[in-house]
Design an enzyme around this catalytic site. Structure first.
Site, short mmCIF file in Angstrom:
data_model
loop_
_atom_site.label_atom_id
_atom_site.label_comp_id
_atom_site.label_asym_id
_atom_site.label_seq_id
_atom_site.Cartn_x
_atom_site.Cartn_y
_atom_site.Cartn_z
CD GLN A 178 -1.95 -2.18 1.77
OE1 GLN A 178 -1.01 -2.40 2.52
NE2 GLN A 178 -2.83 -3.13 1.45
CG ASN A 223 -0.09 -4.84 9.58
OD1 ASN A 223 -0.09 -5.02 10.79
ND2 ASN A 223 -0.31 -5.84 8.73
CG ASN A 252 -9.59 -6.88 2.86
OD1 ASN A 252 -8.60 -6.67 2.19
ND2 ASN A 252 -10.40 -5.91 3.27
CD GLU A 266 -3.93 -6.62 2.98
OE1 GLU A 266 -4.43 -5.47 2.89
OE2 GLU A 266 -2.82 -6.85 3.50
CB CYS A 303 -4.05 -8.28 6.42
SG CYS A 303 -5.51 -7.21 6.22
CB CYS A 343 -4.03 0.01 5.81
SG CYS A 343 -2.55 -1.04 5.84
CG HIS A 381 -11.84 -7.93 6.98
ND1 HIS A 381 -10.57 -8.29 6.60
CD2 HIS A 381 -11.79 -6.62 7.29
CE1 HIS A 381 -9.78 -7.24 6.69
NE2 HIS A 381 -10.49 -6.21 7.10
CB THR A 400 -8.20 -4.30 8.81
OG1 THR A 400 -7.80 -4.68 7.50
CG2 THR A 400 -7.89 -2.83 9.05
N GLY A 401 -7.25 -7.43 8.88
CA GLY A 401 -7.60 -8.84 8.75
C GLY A 401 -7.40 -9.60 10.04
#
Length: 291
Positions: free
Chosen positions: A46, A77, A203, A221, A230, A75, A172, A232-233
């Protein structure tokens, strides 16, 4: 146009970070794709942009573009790298800041151990807000929640996966697998990402429960493909696991790029994510004129 950039990574999820606090660069989607290209540009999952505060009570604006050039809402991370960037580049002397994203305000905080904790806000479960089209589908109860059956095609015998659906500021779909090493991420990831029931794409998470406080995770993603981690994952997977009755309130998430620690105290409460954020190098690059 020659621009200054910083290359950063959080648990192997890598970023090009741009400082636009003194003026916007006006990059096109094609130029973001160029920066993310690992052969012709810098290379990143990203592109993260730091912009001035857009409103009272907020320290910065945080803009995220995937490697396909599309802007996205969140995002995790990257949020940790954002915090380290503004700290290392003396854009703030605070150890905790309020940052505006497309999906709301988040609050990353520098820890004494060098790791960064981010208040990612409360997860969203209303399917229309994810968004996720449930017309004609029946929820499959599990634990204190439910999953949804998704057919990954229209032909007879097509694969059907069982996913937990939620938003962490971005959509997700999380499925539980026996072993992430053998999970069909490369095959099913794109099919889930582009499934017509997700009008903004999604995702795709593949979660292996090791024990009630430890999972392994791979995420395909949206707009970037499989990444080493990830944020948020990881948040979405742990929240799903808690609601499905599989996990405790604090969970270590093992990704290919490292370990993230996720905490969630229950519905209506924010998800806290703690993990590393590292500066790799800085440089200048000539960005061509692209439409």
């Amino acid at each position: 146009m020659r621009i200054r950039f910083t290359k950063m990574q959080g648990a192997g999820n890598d970023f090009v970070v741009l400082d636009e606090t003194r003026g916007t660069l006006g990059l096109s989607a094609a130029q973001y794709r160029f920066l993310a290209d690992r052969h012709f540009g810098v290379g990143a999952d990203q592109i993260l942009t730091v912009r001035p505060s857009p409103a009272a009570g907020v320290d910065f604006q945080y803009v995220i573009h995937n490697s396909d050039g599309g802007e996205v809402e969140q995002c995790g991370n990257g949020a940790r790298c954002f915090m380290r960037f503004v700290n290392e580049h003396h854009l703030t002397d605070k150890t905790q800041v309020r940052v505006q994203t497309l999906s709301g305000v988040i609050e990353p905080r520098m820890g004494a151990d060098g790791r960064v904790t981010v208040d990612m806000g409360a997860p969203v479960f209303e399917t229309e807000r994810v968004p996720f089209d449930i017309a004609g589908l029946d929820p499959q109860p599990e634990g204190a929640w439910h999953k949804w059956h998704l057919a990954l095609g229209t032909r007879a015998g097509t694969a059907i996966v069982s996913v937990a659906v939620l938003s962490m500021g971005n959509p997700h779909a999380v499925q539980v697998v026996d072993n992430v090493d053998t999970a069909p991420v490369a095959e099913q990831g794109p099919q889930i990402e582009h499934h017509p029931r997700f009008p903004q794409r999604v995702n795709a998470g593949f979660m292996q429960v090791v024990d009630r406080s430890h999972i392994r995770l791979r995420v395909f993603e949206r707009g970037a493909g499989e990444t080493l981690a990830c944020g948020t994952g990881a948040c979405a997977a742990v929240v799903a696991g808690i609601r499905l009755g599989l996990l405790e309130r604090r969970v270590d998430v093992q990704t290919h790029g490292g370990i993230l620690t996720i905490e969630w105290q229950g519905e209506g409460q924010p998800v806290l994510m703690t993990g590393p954020a590292t500066t790799v190098f800085e440089g200048d690059i000539e960005v061509p004129e692209l439409p």
